[in-house]
Design a protein around this motif. Structure first.
Motif, PDB file in Angstrom:
ATOM      1  N   MET A 152       0.289  -1.061   0.067  1.00 36.13           N
ATOM      2  CA  MET A 152      -0.059  -0.006   0.238  1.00 36.13           C
ATOM      3  C   MET A 152       0.883   1.678   0.101  1.00 36.13           C
ATOM      4  SD  MET A 152      -3.135   1.488   2.879  1.00 36.13           S
ATOM      5  CE  MET A 152      -1.961   0.884   3.949  1.00 36.13           C
ATOM      6  N   VAL A 153       0.785   2.164  -1.088  1.00 36.35           N
ATOM      7  CA  VAL A 153       1.687   3.314  -0.795  1.00 36.35           C
ATOM      8  C   VAL A 153       0.930   4.542  -0.122  1.00 36.35           C
ATOM      9  CG1 VAL A 153       2.435   5.501  -2.383  1.00 36.35           C
ATOM     10  CG2 VAL A 153       2.020   3.228  -3.496  1.00 36.35           C
ATOM     11  N   ASP A 154       1.516   5.823   0.407  1.00 37.99           N
ATOM     12  CA  ASP A 154       1.312   6.059   1.764  1.00 37.99           C
ATOM     13  C   ASP A 154       0.392   6.622   0.902  1.00 37.99           C
ATOM     14  OD1 ASP A 154       1.571   6.922   4.228  1.00 37.99           O
ATOM     15  OD2 ASP A 154       2.561   8.843   3.657  1.00 37.99           O
ATOM     16  N   THR A 155      -0.170   8.110   0.999  1.00 37.31           N
ATOM     17  CA  THR A 155      -1.434   9.179   0.543  1.00 37.31           C
ATOM     18  C   THR A 155       0.180  10.289   0.815  1.00 37.31           C
ATOM     19  OG1 THR A 155      -2.036   9.672   2.726  1.00 37.31           O
ATOM     20  CG2 THR A 155      -3.376   8.594   1.417  1.00 37.31           C
ATOM     21  N   ASP A 156       0.699  10.506   1.353  1.00 37.59           N
ATOM     22  CA  ASP A 156       1.835  11.272   1.581  1.00 37.59           C
ATOM     23  C   ASP A 156       2.783  11.297   0.287  1.00 37.59           C
ATOM     24  OD1 ASP A 156       1.163  12.306   3.601  1.00 37.59           O
ATOM     25  OD2 ASP A 156       2.852  11.316   4.907  1.00 37.59           O
ATOM     26  N   ARG A 157       2.934  10.074  -0.325  1.00 35.82           N
ATOM     27  CA  ARG A 157       3.696  10.118  -1.411  1.00 35.82           C
ATOM     28  C   ARG A 157       2.589  10.602  -2.272  1.00 35.82           C
ATOM     29  NH1 ARG A 157       6.476   4.283  -2.205  1.00 35.82           N
ATOM     30  NH2 ARG A 157       7.768   5.169  -4.193  1.00 35.82           N
ATOM     31  N   ILE A 158       1.632  10.339  -2.749  1.00 36.46           N
ATOM     32  CA  ILE A 158       0.447  10.745  -3.755  1.00 36.46           C
ATOM     33  C   ILE A 158       0.829  12.343  -4.383  1.00 36.46           C
ATOM     34  CG2 ILE A 158      -1.843  10.328  -5.049  1.00 36.46           C
ATOM     35  CD1 ILE A 158      -1.538   7.296  -3.625  1.00 36.46           C
ATOM     36  N   THR A 159       0.157  12.556  -2.830  1.00 39.12           N
ATOM     37  CA  THR A 159      -0.376  13.824  -2.805  1.00 39.12           C
ATOM     38  C   THR A 159       1.378  14.948  -2.744  1.00 39.12           C
ATOM     39  OG1 THR A 159       0.540  14.067   0.423  1.00 39.12           O
ATOM     40  CG2 THR A 159      -2.074  14.064  -1.614  1.00 39.12           C
ATOM     41  N   GLY A 160       2.838  14.210  -2.308  1.00 36.43           N
ATOM     42  CA  GLY A 160       3.448  14.923  -2.561  1.00 36.43           C
ATOM     43  C   GLY A 160       3.974  15.124  -4.186  1.00 36.43           C
ATOM     44  N   ALA A 161       3.669  14.002  -4.778  1.00 39.02           N
ATOM     45  CA  ALA A 161       3.866  13.945  -6.360  1.00 39.02           C
ATOM     46  C   ALA A 161       3.229  15.081  -7.001  1.00 39.02           C
ATOM     47  CB  ALA A 161       4.125  12.292  -6.803  1.00 39.02           C
ATOM     48  N   ALA A 162       2.082  14.785  -6.619  1.00 39.64           N
ATOM     49  CA  ALA A 162       1.173  15.900  -7.020  1.00 39.64           C
ATOM     50  C   ALA A 162       1.420  17.475  -6.850  1.00 39.64           C
ATOM     51  CB  ALA A 162      -0.194  16.087  -6.796  1.00 39.64           C
ATOM     52  N   LYS A 163       2.375  17.628  -5.441  1.00 37.46           N
ATOM     53  CA  LYS A 163       2.752  18.765  -5.033  1.00 37.46           C
ATOM     54  C   LYS A 163       3.626  19.193  -5.882  1.00 37.46           C
ATOM     55  CE  LYS A 163       0.975  19.900  -0.949  1.00 37.46           C
ATOM     56  NZ  LYS A 163       0.924  19.621   0.521  1.00 37.46           N
ATOM     57  N   GLU A 164       4.662  18.300  -5.986  1.00 37.51           N
ATOM     58  CA  GLU A 164       6.023  18.273  -6.875  1.00 37.51           C
ATOM     59  C   GLU A 164       5.823  18.660  -8.495  1.00 37.51           C
ATOM     60  OE1 GLU A 164       9.976  15.663  -6.976  1.00 37.51           O
ATOM     61  OE2 GLU A 164       8.340  14.668  -6.657  1.00 37.51           O
ATOM     62  N   LEU A 165       4.380  18.027  -8.788  1.00 37.79           N
ATOM     63  CA  LEU A 165       4.160  18.386 -10.528  1.00 37.79           C
ATOM     64  C   LEU A 165       4.078  19.884 -10.469  1.00 37.79           C
ATOM     65  CD1 LEU A 165       3.656  17.129 -13.092  1.00 37.79           C
ATOM     66  CD2 LEU A 165       2.067  15.914 -12.392  1.00 37.79           C
ATOM     67  N   GLY A 166       3.635  19.769 -10.169  1.00 37.32           N
ATOM     68  CA  GLY A 166       2.531  21.368  -9.621  1.00 37.32           C
ATOM     69  C   GLY A 166       3.259  22.678 -10.001  1.00 37.32           C
ATOM     70  N   GLY A 167       4.364  21.984  -8.500  1.00 32.30           N
ATOM     71  CA  GLY A 167       5.183  22.774  -8.856  1.00 32.30           C
ATOM     72  C   GLY A 167       6.140  22.987  -9.953  1.00 32.30           C
ATOM     73  N   LYS A 168       6.436  22.607 -10.325  1.00 36.51           N
ATOM     74  CA  LYS A 168       7.221  22.248 -11.199  1.00 36.51           C
ATOM     75  C   LYS A 168       6.805  23.261 -12.546  1.00 36.51           C
ATOM     76  CE  LYS A 168       9.745  18.108 -11.084  1.00 36.51           C
ATOM     77  NZ  LYS A 168      10.190  16.639 -11.612  1.00 36.51           N
ATOM     78  N   VAL A 169       5.326  22.968 -12.997  1.00 28.22           N
ATOM     79  CA  VAL A 169       4.658  23.504 -14.029  1.00 28.22           C
ATOM     80  C   VAL A 169       4.328  24.392 -13.370  1.00 28.22           C
ATOM     81  CG1 VAL A 169       2.056  23.299 -15.464  1.00 28.22           C
ATOM     82  CG2 VAL A 169       3.223  21.011 -14.520  1.00 28.22           C
ATOM     83  N   GLN A 170       4.417  24.959 -12.514  1.00 25.61           N
ATOM     84  CA  GLN A 170       4.096  26.290 -12.714  1.00 25.61           C
ATOM     85  C   GLN A 170       5.435  27.249 -12.187  1.00 25.61           C
ATOM     86  OE1 GLN A 170       2.606  27.144  -8.309  1.00 25.61           O
ATOM     87  NE2 GLN A 170       2.906  29.420  -8.667  1.00 25.61           N
ATOM     88  N   GLY A 171       6.276  26.551 -11.628  1.00 21.71           N
ATOM     89  CA  GLY A 171       7.678  26.949 -12.057  1.00 21.71           C
ATOM     90  C   GLY A 171       7.993  27.590 -13.401  1.00 21.71           C
ATOM     91  N   ALA A 172       7.803  26.450 -14.626  1.00 22.19           N
ATOM     92  CA  ALA A 172       8.190  26.437 -16.160  1.00 22.19           C
ATOM     93  C   ALA A 172       7.495  27.355 -16.546  1.00 22.19           C
ATOM     94  CB  ALA A 172       7.437  25.271 -16.796  1.00 22.19           C
ATOM     95  N   VAL A 173       5.904  27.413 -16.360  1.00 19.67           N
ATOM     96  CA  VAL A 173       5.081  28.575 -16.613  1.00 19.67           C
ATOM     97  C   VAL A 173       5.620  30.025 -16.413  1.00 19.67           C
ATOM     98  CG1 VAL A 173       2.552  29.596 -16.705  1.00 19.67           C
ATOM     99  CG2 VAL A 173       3.061  27.468 -17.193  1.00 19.67           C
ATOM    100  N   GLY A 174       6.050  30.067 -15.043  1.00 21.83           N
ATOM    101  CA  GLY A 174       6.523  31.197 -14.215  1.00 21.83           C
ATOM    102  C   GLY A 174       8.143  31.620 -15.098  1.00 21.83           C
ATOM    103  N   ASP A 175       8.795  30.853 -15.019  1.00 22.25           N
ATOM    104  CA  ASP A 175       9.694  31.139 -16.099  1.00 22.25           C
ATOM    105  C   ASP A 175       9.931  31.744 -17.867  1.00 22.25           C
ATOM    106  OD1 ASP A 175      11.696  30.304 -14.482  1.00 22.25           O
ATOM    107  OD2 ASP A 175      12.083  28.485 -14.503  1.00 22.25           O
TER     108      ASP A 175
END
Length: 109
Positions: A1-24
């Motif tokens: 069973m995968v921990d929910t922190d891993r899922i939400t962390g991966a989602a935040k990480e991806l969202g942050g990458k997208v937001q950072g790229a758009v900001g750039d």
């Protein structure tokens, strides 16, 4: 069973990458910095979830090992009991020798 922190962390990480790229791309330093911050938060949360999964896995392994050791101990005890029932005189001699040895140790103190 995968921990929910891993899922939400991966989602935040991806969202942050997208937001950072758009900001750039748009030249927005605040979006770029906020995106990198969200990405770092997501990475940390993902790592925290991975650590929790590792601890959970280690605990499960330890539990399985303890259960196997318990069962093996029960089997040895049962076999020893069966052997002592077959040779009661030997069991009495061994118990007497142990008692004598303990008596000698205690009397010297």
């Amino acid at each position: 069973m995968v921990d929910t922190d891993r899922i939400t962390g991966a989602a935040k990480e991806l969202g942050g990458k997208v937001q950072g790229a758009v900001g750039d791309l748009t030249g927005s330093k605040s979006d770029s910095v906020e995106g990198r911050f969200r990405e770092a938060q997501g990475t940390a949360e993902n790592l925290y979830g991975q650590a929790k999964d590792a601890v959970r896995h280690a605990a499960d392994e330890a539990s399985d090992y303890a259960e196997d050791a318990y069962e093996q101990g029960r089997r040895y005890l049962r076999e020893g009991h069966d052997q002592s029932a077959e040779w009661p005189h030997t069991s009495l001699l061994v118990a007497g020798a142990i008692g004598f040895g303990l008596g000698l140790l205690v009397s010297r103190l």
